[in-house]
Design a protein around this motif. Structure first.
Motif, PDB file in Angstrom:
ATOM      1  N   UNK A 191      57.606  49.611  46.804  1.00 48.13           N
ATOM      2  CA  UNK A 191      56.686  48.517  47.149  1.00 48.13           C
ATOM      3  C   UNK A 191      55.370  48.659  46.397  1.00 48.13           C
ATOM      4  N   UNK A 192      54.899  49.897  46.255  1.00 47.36           N
ATOM      5  CA  UNK A 192      53.666  50.142  45.506  1.00 47.36           C
ATOM      6  C   UNK A 192      53.807  49.669  44.070  1.00 47.36           C
ATOM      7  N   UNK A 193      54.936  49.981  43.470  1.00 47.21           N
ATOM      8  CA  UNK A 193      55.128  49.631  42.070  1.00 47.21           C
ATOM      9  C   UNK A 193      55.391  48.145  41.870  1.00 47.21           C
ATOM     10  N   UNK A 194      55.968  47.484  42.849  1.00 49.71           N
ATOM     11  CA  UNK A 194      56.087  46.033  42.762  1.00 49.71           C
ATOM     12  C   UNK A 194      54.693  45.410  42.744  1.00 49.71           C
ATOM     13  N   UNK A 195      53.804  45.919  43.592  1.00 50.85           N
ATOM     14  CA  UNK A 195      52.428  45.451  43.586  1.00 50.85           C
ATOM     15  C   UNK A 195      51.748  45.723  42.254  1.00 50.85           C
ATOM     16  N   UNK A 196      52.006  46.889  41.668  1.00 47.12           N
ATOM     17  CA  UNK A 196      51.416  47.225  40.373  1.00 47.12           C
ATOM     18  C   UNK A 196      51.890  46.282  39.283  1.00 47.12           C
ATOM     19  N   UNK A 197      53.170  45.954  39.302  1.00 47.92           N
ATOM     20  CA  UNK A 197      53.706  45.024  38.306  1.00 47.92           C
ATOM     21  C   UNK A 197      53.004  43.676  38.388  1.00 47.92           C
ATOM     22  N   UNK A 198      52.909  43.146  39.583  1.00 47.44           N
ATOM     23  CA  UNK A 198      52.263  41.839  39.750  1.00 47.44           C
ATOM     24  C   UNK A 198      50.770  41.931  39.430  1.00 47.44           C
ATOM     25  N   UNK A 199      50.133  43.028  39.845  1.00 45.56           N
ATOM     26  CA  UNK A 199      48.715  43.197  39.579  1.00 45.56           C
ATOM     27  C   UNK A 199      48.409  43.285  38.094  1.00 45.56           C
ATOM     28  N   UNK A 200      49.189  44.084  37.372  1.00 46.70           N
ATOM     29  CA  UNK A 200      48.962  44.243  35.936  1.00 46.70           C
ATOM     30  C   UNK A 200      49.268  42.957  35.181  1.00 46.70           C
ATOM     31  N   UNK A 201      50.372  42.304  35.516  1.00 45.19           N
ATOM     32  CA  UNK A 201      50.795  41.104  34.802  1.00 45.19           C
ATOM     33  C   UNK A 201      49.875  39.925  35.096  1.00 45.19           C
ATOM     34  N   UNK A 202      49.627  39.670  36.374  1.00 40.41           N
ATOM     35  CA  UNK A 202      48.791  38.531  36.752  1.00 40.41           C
ATOM     36  C   UNK A 202      47.311  38.852  36.595  1.00 40.41           C
ATOM     37  N   UNK A 203      46.943  40.100  36.853  1.00 37.80           N
ATOM     38  CA  UNK A 203      45.542  40.488  36.739  1.00 37.80           C
ATOM     39  C   UNK A 203      45.045  40.412  35.311  1.00 37.80           C
ATOM     40  N   UNK A 204      45.873  40.854  34.361  1.00 36.03           N
ATOM     41  CA  UNK A 204      45.493  40.757  32.961  1.00 36.03           C
ATOM     42  C   UNK A 204      45.308  39.316  32.535  1.00 36.03           C
ATOM     43  N   UNK A 205      46.199  38.470  32.981  1.00 34.47           N
ATOM     44  CA  UNK A 205      46.105  37.038  32.652  1.00 34.47           C
ATOM     45  C   UNK A 205      44.859  36.416  33.281  1.00 34.47           C
ATOM     46  N   UNK A 206      44.574  36.783  34.538  1.00 32.22           N
ATOM     47  CA  UNK A 206      43.393  36.250  35.213  1.00 32.22           C
ATOM     48  C   UNK A 206      42.121  36.699  34.502  1.00 32.22           C
ATOM     49  N   UNK A 241      41.793  37.292  31.346  1.00 27.82           N
ATOM     50  CA  UNK A 241      41.641  36.496  30.134  1.00 27.82           C
ATOM     51  C   UNK A 241      41.089  35.105  30.439  1.00 27.82           C
ATOM     52  N   UNK A 242      41.246  34.660  31.673  1.00 28.97           N
ATOM     53  CA  UNK A 242      40.801  33.309  32.041  1.00 28.97           C
ATOM     54  C   UNK A 242      39.399  33.294  32.643  1.00 28.97           C
ATOM     55  N   UNK A 243      39.083  34.243  33.541  1.00 26.99           N
ATOM     56  CA  UNK A 243      37.809  34.159  34.266  1.00 26.99           C
ATOM     57  C   UNK A 243      36.786  35.183  33.794  1.00 26.99           C
ATOM     58  N   UNK A 244      37.186  36.123  32.955  1.00 29.71           N
ATOM     59  CA  UNK A 244      36.247  37.119  32.458  1.00 29.71           C
ATOM     60  C   UNK A 244      36.546  38.512  32.968  1.00 29.71           C
ATOM     61  N   UNK A 245      36.144  39.500  32.176  1.00 26.09           N
ATOM     62  CA  UNK A 245      36.458  40.898  32.511  1.00 26.09           C
ATOM     63  C   UNK A 245      35.702  41.359  33.760  1.00 26.09           C
ATOM     64  N   UNK A 246      34.399  41.101  33.802  1.00 29.25           N
ATOM     65  CA  UNK A 246      33.589  41.626  34.893  1.00 29.25           C
ATOM     66  C   UNK A 246      33.961  40.994  36.230  1.00 29.25           C
ATOM     67  N   UNK A 247      34.099  39.680  36.264  1.00 30.02           N
ATOM     68  CA  UNK A 247      34.419  38.998  37.512  1.00 30.02           C
ATOM     69  C   UNK A 247      35.782  39.446  38.045  1.00 30.02           C
ATOM     70  N   UNK A 248      36.765  39.542  37.150  1.00 32.27           N
ATOM     71  CA  UNK A 248      38.101  39.980  37.569  1.00 32.27           C
ATOM     72  C   UNK A 248      38.057  41.418  38.085  1.00 32.27           C
ATOM     73  N   UNK A 269      44.222  41.413  27.416  1.00 37.20           N
ATOM     74  CA  UNK A 269      44.515  41.743  28.812  1.00 37.20           C
ATOM     75  C   UNK A 269      45.909  41.289  29.211  1.00 37.20           C
ATOM     76  N   UNK A 270      46.324  40.120  28.723  1.00 35.83           N
ATOM     77  CA  UNK A 270      47.663  39.625  29.059  1.00 35.83           C
ATOM     78  C   UNK A 270      48.736  40.538  28.490  1.00 35.83           C
ATOM     79  N   UNK A 271      48.569  40.929  27.204  1.00 33.62           N
ATOM     80  CA  UNK A 271      49.580  41.763  26.554  1.00 33.62           C
ATOM     81  C   UNK A 271      49.634  43.165  27.114  1.00 33.62           C
ATOM     82  N   UNK A 272      48.477  43.819  27.215  1.00 35.80           N
ATOM     83  CA  UNK A 272      48.471  45.177  27.761  1.00 35.80           C
ATOM     84  C   UNK A 272      48.867  45.160  29.228  1.00 35.80           C
ATOM     85  N   UNK A 273      48.480  44.082  29.936  1.00 33.48           N
ATOM     86  CA  UNK A 273      48.872  43.961  31.341  1.00 33.48           C
ATOM     87  C   UNK A 273      50.363  43.805  31.516  1.00 33.48           C
ATOM     88  N   UNK A 274      50.991  43.017  30.616  1.00 33.87           N
ATOM     89  CA  UNK A 274      52.437  42.835  30.706  1.00 33.87           C
ATOM     90  C   UNK A 274      53.169  44.144  30.440  1.00 33.87           C
TER      91      UNK A 274
END
Length: 448
Positions: free
Chosen positions: A72-87, A89-96, A388-393
């Motif tokens: 479960x922890x790693x499922x959260x990490x997958x979603x966090x890294x994938x979606x977090x990196x994309x977010x 790239x959209x809203x900014x490094x500091x805010x994210x 962020x999207x690429x390294x996050x993926x």
């Protein structure tokens, strides 16, 4: 002060302006803020592995149940890294980053309040989401802010700060877990202390590279002028930056671009390396305490063995930082992965306490040389709009794979035995080495 701006046509000069800055208090303030994120980010990754033996003892659960919580922890990490990196790239490094540090800190506190396995699974999922997303954004910020000729050194140094959190967390665990059936909850309270990050963010600027890539040249220039003024006050007049280069503003940079042109090879190689690294790293770090306990070593000894092992972690990251700009990072990564495979195999073949401590210590050194450089390496090959999207993926796919990896290690441990686990771990590290030798791109001193 020469800003390198041309007002008749958009020009990209933030990279040149940042590259000619001497290392100053501005950079150390960034290192402090992001080092705090790294510290509690990595500390939280190891809370569950320390708590697991106590859960087995006090809740009467099986090793396979720990595998489910880990998954479960790693499922959260997958979603966090994938979606977090994309977010990011959209809203900014500091805010994210602010959002994700808040999420993983509060979620860690909720772990301490878990009343049964389902609630612990839910809270570990949320913690994993925040931890992985914060890590990706931190590395993107560091890659974009520090001069290219010392970028790897300082990303690795920041990782070293974070990895100091591993032995400290293990020491905290060794003291508080034996206090009673509730002692394990204090380990998660410790993990929530990452909220102190917010005390260090007042002078943390948004990444000017991020603004510039979005065509927000005025905002990027304003940030650069504030940074340059602060550096000049400390270091004196700055050298003139190299001449600006034309830039193409990318308005929308979705995931599809990660699988086109040069990005395709980068995505495949980095994703495969992160998958094997995750199997090898967490196969060792997350399972060693439980494996030792299940083979007759007491919980107290298991915890202190883990403390002695993890002392090698910051030393390895320090070595990784010192050599990061001396050799190509791909060769550092390939060599350290090979050495980790050998040390891990030797660890699994002994039950002599001194040898367990020595080989565990060596694994922590060589693995942290690898990991501290991999964080830098993953952020470098992609252009800004995909960073962020690429390294996050890539990072996220590694974490996603461990949903199955944790279950696989649990199966191997139960069905094939203790030594087989370390044969599997060693094979994963060898696979990392081979991939990097033959397919890894060179990245040192290249503008990103």
């Amino acid at each position: 002060m020469n800003s390198g701006q041309n007002h008749t046509q958009p020009f990209s000069n933030v990279a040149n302006r940042l590259d000619r800055l001497p290392i100053s208090r501005v950079h150390y303030q960034v290192l402090t803020a992001l080092g705090i994120v790294y510290f509690f980010d990595l500390a939280d990754l190891f809370t569950l592995s320390n708590v697991a033996p106590a859960l087995i003892e006090h809740w009467g659960i099986k090793l396979s149940t720990i595998a489910n919580v880990t998954a479960a922890s790693f499922l959260g990490m997958f979603l966090g890294a994938s979606l977090g990196g994309r977010l990011s790239d959209r809203i900014g490094r500091k805010k994210a980053l602010n959002w994700f540090v808040f999420i993983f800190s509060v979620s860690s506190l909720l772990n301490a309040l878990a009343w049964d396995i389902p609630s612990l699974i839910a809270f570990r999922f949320l913690t994993g989401l925040g931890v992985a997303a914060a890590m990706i954004v931190t590395n993107s910020y560091l890659a974009e802010f520090f001069p290219s000729n010392v970028r790897g050194k300082y990303i690795s140094f920041c990782a070293m700060i974070g990895l100091i959190g591993v032995p400290i967390t293990n020491v905290v665990s060794a003291f508080v877990i034996p206090l009673g059936p509730w002692g394990w909850r204090l380990v998660f309270v410790w993990g929530a202390a990452g909220l102190i990050y917010f005390l260090s963010t007042r002078r943390l600027e948004e990444s000017p590279r991020w603004h510039e890539n979005r065509g927000e040249y005025g905002k990027a220039d304003a940030i650069m002028k504030r940074i340059e003024t602060r550096v000049e006050q400390e270091k004196g007049p700055l050298p003139v930056p190299k001449e600006a280069a034309p830039v193409q503003t990318v308005q929308k940079a979705g995931y599809l671009g990660l699988f086109k042109g040069r990005n395709l090879k980068i995505t495949i190689v980095l994703s495969a390396v992160w998958i094997f690294e995750t199997f090898g790293f967490y196969g060792f770090a997350s399972w060693v305490p439980s494996l030792l306990k299940s083979n007759g070593i007491t919980m107290e000894k298991t915890l202190w063995y883990n403390v002695l092992h993890s002392v090698g972690a910051p030393l390895g990251a320090l070595i990784g930082s010192m050599i990061s700009e001396t050799f190509q990072r791909k060769w550092i990564l390939a060599a350290s992965a090979f050495l980790t495979a050998i040390a891990g195999l030797l660890y699994g073949m002994t039950f002599i306490p001194l040898m367990i401590i020595i080989f565990g210590f060596v694994v922590n050194i060589t693995e942290r040389v690898f990991t501290s450089n991999l964080y830098a390496y993953t952020s470098e090959p992609y252009p800004t709009e995909f960073r962020s999207s690429g390294s996050g993926l890539a990072y996220g796919l590694g974490r996603f794979s461990n949903i199955f990896g944790s279950l696989l290690v649990g199966f191997i441990a139960v069905q094939l035995g203790y030594v087989s686990v370390f044969l599997f771990i060693g094979g994963c590290w060898l696979a990392c080495s081979v991939l990097l030798i033959f397919f890894g791109p060179k990245t040192n001193s290249q503008q990103v």
